[in-house]
Design a protein around this motif. Structure first.
Motif, PDB file in Angstrom:
ATOM      1  N   GLU A  34       0.838  -1.201   0.000  1.00  0.00           N
ATOM      2  CA  GLU A  34       0.000   0.000   0.000  1.00  0.00           C
ATOM      3  C   GLU A  34       0.876   1.255   0.000  1.00  0.00           C
ATOM      4  OE1 GLU A  34      -3.555   1.749  -0.538  1.00  0.00           O
ATOM      5  OE2 GLU A  34      -3.210  -0.406  -0.414  1.00  0.00           O
ATOM      6  N   GLU A  35       1.989   1.206   0.749  1.00  0.00           N
ATOM      7  CA  GLU A  35       2.912   2.351   0.808  1.00  0.00           C
ATOM      8  C   GLU A  35       3.514   2.640  -0.567  1.00  0.00           C
ATOM      9  OE1 GLU A  35       2.810   0.601   4.936  1.00  0.00           O
ATOM     10  OE2 GLU A  35       2.953  -0.220   2.922  1.00  0.00           O
ATOM     11  N   VAL A  36       3.841   1.581  -1.314  1.00  0.00           N
ATOM     12  CA  VAL A  36       4.399   1.760  -2.662  1.00  0.00           C
ATOM     13  C   VAL A  36       3.318   2.320  -3.591  1.00  0.00           C
ATOM     14  CG1 VAL A  36       5.268   0.534  -4.690  1.00  0.00           C
ATOM     15  CG2 VAL A  36       6.223   0.035  -2.441  1.00  0.00           C
ATOM     16  N   ARG A  37       2.112   1.800  -3.513  1.00  0.00           N
ATOM     17  CA  ARG A  37       1.014   2.282  -4.369  1.00  0.00           C
ATOM     18  C   ARG A  37       0.756   3.777  -4.153  1.00  0.00           C
ATOM     19  NH1 ARG A  37      -1.673  -2.677  -2.875  1.00  0.00           N
ATOM     20  NH2 ARG A  37      -1.697  -4.066  -4.660  1.00  0.00           N
ATOM     21  N   ASN A  38       0.889   4.220  -2.914  1.00  0.00           N
ATOM     22  CA  ASN A  38       0.604   5.626  -2.579  1.00  0.00           C
ATOM     23  C   ASN A  38       1.829   6.532  -2.656  1.00  0.00           C
ATOM     24  OD1 ASN A  38      -2.107   5.024  -2.066  1.00  0.00           O
ATOM     25  ND2 ASN A  38      -1.649   4.404   0.028  1.00  0.00           N
ATOM     26  N   LEU A  39       2.963   5.981  -3.036  1.00  0.00           N
ATOM     27  CA  LEU A  39       4.207   6.754  -3.068  1.00  0.00           C
ATOM     28  C   LEU A  39       4.180   7.790  -4.185  1.00  0.00           C
ATOM     29  CD1 LEU A  39       7.009   6.890  -1.696  1.00  0.00           C
ATOM     30  CD2 LEU A  39       7.837   5.336  -3.456  1.00  0.00           C
ATOM     31  N   GLU A  40       4.372   9.036  -3.826  1.00  0.00           N
ATOM     32  CA  GLU A  40       4.412  10.119  -4.807  1.00  0.00           C
ATOM     33  C   GLU A  40       5.817  10.691  -4.953  1.00  0.00           C
ATOM     34  OE1 GLU A  40       1.481  12.994  -3.806  1.00  0.00           O
ATOM     35  OE2 GLU A  40      -0.171  11.587  -4.049  1.00  0.00           O
ATOM     36  N   SER A  41       6.569  10.665  -3.855  1.00  0.00           N
ATOM     37  CA  SER A  41       7.928  11.189  -3.902  1.00  0.00           C
ATOM     38  C   SER A  41       8.788  10.477  -2.861  1.00  0.00           C
ATOM     39  CB  SER A  41       7.949  12.693  -3.653  1.00  0.00           C
ATOM     40  OG  SER A  41       7.553  12.978  -2.334  1.00  0.00           O
ATOM     41  N   LEU A  42      10.063  10.606  -3.033  1.00  0.00           N
ATOM     42  CA  LEU A  42      11.035   9.989  -2.136  1.00  0.00           C
ATOM     43  C   LEU A  42      12.075  11.048  -1.802  1.00  0.00           C
ATOM     44  CD1 LEU A  42      11.573   7.086  -1.067  1.00  0.00           C
ATOM     45  CD2 LEU A  42      13.106   6.786  -2.992  1.00  0.00           C
ATOM     46  N   ASP A  43      12.334  11.250  -0.519  1.00  0.00           N
ATOM     47  CA  ASP A  43      13.353  12.227  -0.104  1.00  0.00           C
ATOM     48  C   ASP A  43      14.692  11.541   0.052  1.00  0.00           C
ATOM     49  OD1 ASP A  43      11.912  14.590  -0.040  1.00  0.00           O
ATOM     50  OD2 ASP A  43      11.217  14.278   1.998  1.00  0.00           O
ATOM     51  N   ILE A  44      15.659  11.998  -0.714  1.00  0.00           N
ATOM     52  CA  ILE A  44      17.040  11.543  -0.565  1.00  0.00           C
ATOM     53  C   ILE A  44      17.736  12.637   0.232  1.00  0.00           C
ATOM     54  CG2 ILE A  44      19.177  10.946  -1.744  1.00  0.00           C
ATOM     55  CD1 ILE A  44      17.433  10.078  -4.128  1.00  0.00           C
ATOM     56  N   ARG A  45      18.205  12.287   1.408  1.00  0.00           N
ATOM     57  CA  ARG A  45      18.770  13.277   2.333  1.00  0.00           C
ATOM     58  C   ARG A  45      20.284  13.159   2.377  1.00  0.00           C
ATOM     59  NH1 ARG A  45      19.066  13.193   8.499  1.00  0.00           N
ATOM     60  NH2 ARG A  45      19.494  15.361   8.971  1.00  0.00           N
ATOM     61  N   VAL A  46      20.940  14.283   2.232  1.00  0.00           N
ATOM     62  CA  VAL A  46      22.378  14.358   2.451  1.00  0.00           C
ATOM     63  C   VAL A  46      22.528  15.001   3.827  1.00  0.00           C
ATOM     64  CG1 VAL A  46      24.583  15.207   1.603  1.00  0.00           C
ATOM     65  CG2 VAL A  46      22.764  14.637  -0.021  1.00  0.00           C
ATOM     66  N   VAL A  47      22.951  14.206   4.808  1.00  0.00           N
ATOM     67  CA  VAL A  47      22.999  14.635   6.207  1.00  0.00           C
ATOM     68  C   VAL A  47      23.803  15.931   6.336  1.00  0.00           C
ATOM     69  CG1 VAL A  47      23.681  13.963   8.542  1.00  0.00           C
ATOM     70  CG2 VAL A  47      22.740  12.248   6.970  1.00  0.00           C
ATOM     71  N   PHE A  48      23.215  16.921   6.981  1.00  0.00           N
ATOM     72  CA  PHE A  48      23.755  18.263   7.219  1.00  0.00           C
ATOM     73  C   PHE A  48      23.809  19.145   5.986  1.00  0.00           C
ATOM     74  CE2 PHE A  48      25.904  15.947  10.772  1.00  0.00           C
ATOM     75  CZ  PHE A  48      25.134  16.492  11.774  1.00  0.00           C
ATOM     76  N   PHE A  49      23.346  18.661   4.827  1.00  0.00           N
ATOM     77  CA  PHE A  49      23.398  19.473   3.613  1.00  0.00           C
ATOM     78  C   PHE A  49      22.015  19.739   3.034  1.00  0.00           C
ATOM     79  CE2 PHE A  49      27.664  17.700   3.816  1.00  0.00           C
ATOM     80  CZ  PHE A  49      28.432  18.830   3.594  1.00  0.00           C
ATOM     81  N   GLY A  50      21.056  18.853   3.247  1.00  0.00           N
ATOM     82  CA  GLY A  50      19.706  19.070   2.731  1.00  0.00           C
ATOM     83  C   GLY A  50      19.151  17.834   2.055  1.00  0.00           C
ATOM     84  N   ASN A  51      17.998  18.021   1.381  1.00  0.00           N
ATOM     85  CA  ASN A  51      17.338  16.896   0.729  1.00  0.00           C
ATOM     86  C   ASN A  51      17.164  17.176  -0.753  1.00  0.00           C
ATOM     87  OD1 ASN A  51      16.435  17.134   3.422  1.00  0.00           O
ATOM     88  ND2 ASN A  51      14.386  16.536   2.899  1.00  0.00           N
ATOM     89  N   VAL A  52      16.940  16.079  -1.462  1.00  0.00           N
ATOM     90  CA  VAL A  52      16.515  16.134  -2.850  1.00  0.00           C
ATOM     91  C   VAL A  52      15.230  15.326  -2.908  1.00  0.00           C
ATOM     92  CG1 VAL A  52      17.058  15.470  -5.213  1.00  0.00           C
ATOM     93  CG2 VAL A  52      18.887  16.252  -3.698  1.00  0.00           C
ATOM     94  N   GLU A  53      14.163  15.952  -3.386  1.00  0.00           N
ATOM     95  CA  GLU A  53      12.889  15.236  -3.505  1.00  0.00           C
ATOM     96  C   GLU A  53      12.805  14.671  -4.912  1.00  0.00           C
ATOM     97  OE1 GLU A  53       8.140  15.847  -2.696  1.00  0.00           O
ATOM     98  OE2 GLU A  53       9.334  17.589  -3.232  1.00  0.00           O
ATOM     99  N   VAL A  54      12.614  13.363  -4.999  1.00  0.00           N
ATOM    100  CA  VAL A  54      12.503  12.682  -6.282  1.00  0.00           C
ATOM    101  C   VAL A  54      11.052  12.262  -6.452  1.00  0.00           C
ATOM    102  CG1 VAL A  54      13.278  10.694  -7.638  1.00  0.00           C
ATOM    103  CG2 VAL A  54      14.876  11.844  -6.081  1.00  0.00           C
ATOM    104  N   LEU A  55      10.439  12.717  -7.534  1.00  0.00           N
ATOM    105  CA  LEU A  55       9.059  12.325  -7.815  1.00  0.00           C
ATOM    106  C   LEU A  55       9.053  10.906  -8.352  1.00  0.00           C
ATOM    107  CD1 LEU A  55       7.746  15.607  -9.464  1.00  0.00           C
ATOM    108  CD2 LEU A  55       7.563  14.892  -7.084  1.00  0.00           C
ATOM    109  N   VAL A  56       8.072  10.127  -7.884  1.00  0.00           N
ATOM    110  CA  VAL A  56       8.004   8.712  -8.239  1.00  0.00           C
ATOM    111  C   VAL A  56       6.655   8.433  -8.881  1.00  0.00           C
ATOM    112  CG1 VAL A  56       8.036   6.355  -7.324  1.00  0.00           C
ATOM    113  CG2 VAL A  56       9.512   8.117  -6.307  1.00  0.00           C
ATOM    114  N   ASP A  57       6.672   7.752 -10.022  1.00  0.00           N
ATOM    115  CA  ASP A  57       5.445   7.258 -10.655  1.00  0.00           C
ATOM    116  C   ASP A  57       5.444   5.761 -10.543  1.00  0.00           C
ATOM    117  OD1 ASP A  57       4.211   9.602 -11.517  1.00  0.00           O
ATOM    118  OD2 ASP A  57       5.419   9.682 -13.345  1.00  0.00           O
ATOM    119  N   VAL A  58       4.464   5.212  -9.857  1.00  0.00           N
ATOM    120  CA  VAL A  58       4.334   3.763  -9.734  1.00  0.00           C
ATOM    121  C   VAL A  58       3.365   3.321 -10.825  1.00  0.00           C
ATOM    122  CG1 VAL A  58       3.669   1.852  -8.237  1.00  0.00           C
ATOM    123  CG2 VAL A  58       4.782   3.879  -7.271  1.00  0.00           C
TER     124      VAL A  58
END
Length: 115
Positions: free
Chosen positions: A90-114
């Motif tokens: 269910e979590e994968v079906r509802n996944l819209e984006s994934l946050d890739i975090r670089v610790v102490f530097f910030g995040n990159v939000e990646v949009l996901v199409d399942v």
């Protein structure tokens, strides 16, 4: 505190002397460790396997491929993040984006199409 620091990305612990006269030294040493370390994290999603590995890193961490240590100023560091669908949850079906975090530097939000 050492056990707690081991499970918190980017955290560190050090021993303060009884009169606290080593506080400046601890701060300088720990800041140097933190500022010379690049670590990539991705929040777990049930049904999605995340693999992170260093591509360009002069001193990769042997125990964790998502960490590059002793990074110098202007040094280029690259990571490869790959995703593998292991189960349609269910979590994968509802996944819209994934946050890739670089610790102490910030995040990159990646949009996901399942699909």
């Amino acid at each position: 505190y050492e056990r707690l620091a081991a499970v918190i990305p980017g955290a560190t612990a050090a021993r303060l002397s009884s009169n606290s006269d080593n506080i400046v030294q601890i701060i300088q040493e720990e800041y140097k460790k933190i500022s010379q370390r690049v670590q990539v994290t991705v929040a777990a999603v049930p049904g999605l396997k995340v693999n992170i590995e260093t591509i360009a890193c002069s001193n990769p961490n042997n125990d964790d491929p998502a960490i590059c240590e002793n990074v110098q100023i202007n040094e280029k560091v690259e990571f490869n993040v790959s995703l593998e669908l292991t189960e349609i949850t269910e979590e994968v079906r509802n996944l819209e984006s994934l946050d890739i975090r670089v610790v102490f530097f910030g995040n990159v939000e990646v949009l996901v199409d399942v699909l």
